[in-house]
Design an enzyme around this catalytic site. Sequence first.
Site, short mmCIF file in Angstrom:
data_model
loop_
_atom_site.label_atom_id
_atom_site.label_comp_id
_atom_site.label_asym_id
_atom_site.label_seq_id
_atom_site.Cartn_x
_atom_site.Cartn_y
_atom_site.Cartn_z
N ASP A 165 -0.14 -18.69 7.90
CA ASP A 165 -0.80 -18.31 9.16
C ASP A 165 -2.25 -18.82 9.09
OD1 ASP A 165 -1.75 -17.07 11.43
OD2 ASP A 165 -0.99 -15.09 10.97
N PHE B 40 3.31 -12.96 16.85
CA PHE B 40 3.57 -12.05 15.73
C PHE B 40 5.08 -11.91 15.59
CE2 PHE B 40 4.12 -8.09 13.47
CZ PHE B 40 3.21 -8.25 12.44
N ASP C 14 7.27 -8.38 8.15
CA ASP C 14 7.26 -6.98 8.57
C ASP C 14 6.31 -6.68 9.71
OD1 ASP C 14 4.88 -7.35 6.89
OD2 ASP C 14 4.66 -5.18 7.03
#
Length: 184
Positions: free
Chosen positions: A102, A151, A158
């Site tokens: 990311d 996301f 998670d």
Amino acid sequence: MRDDLDEILLNETEIQRRLNELAGEIQRDYAGRDLMLVGVLTGSVMFIADLLRRLPMPLRLDYIGVSSYHGATRSTGELIVTKALKLDVRGRDVLVVDDILDTGLTLAKIREMIQKLGPRSLKFAVFLEKDVPHQDNFQADYVGFHIPNKFVVGYGLDYQERYRNLPYVGTLKPSVYESDRPVL
Ligand code: PRP
């Protein structure tokens, strides 16, 4: 589809098919080498397990723990080493395996840490690469899928420590972020 998911970005079939390709590349590139896989806890567990079973070659396996998100949906920029390497990487061909690239903070930090230990080579495999700029222009050597800047959960990833066990990758409905209800 589950009612807490907004969309499925990658289904199980396409993930498993891509894993076959990636494992083939890794097997070819590391033939006859002294491969040591290093999984980054915790998100890499699904990816590294699926990779491992497709790599019928001598290799070692270790884990490193570096945490950056602390349960929120955005990186805080802080990094905490939660588990040090157990095996000696000196002179080994190290392949670090993580679920997602990311901001690149995590892997840039891990690169710095492992490089100091004197590996013979050091490369990086990520299951997902987000379409955002990465720290120090970090580039992974093996990328499963490129995804937009959303996301995502599932396949190891998670939201507040849940959803890691989904065998596919999806996004959550906004309502999930608004409630604290345990869902999986
Ligand atoms: C996540 C993910 C990567 C990292 C990627 O880890 O597993 O390791 O963040 O983000 P970056 O490129 O912005 O650094 P996290 O710290 O959430 O821990 P986890 O693996 O236990 O979920």
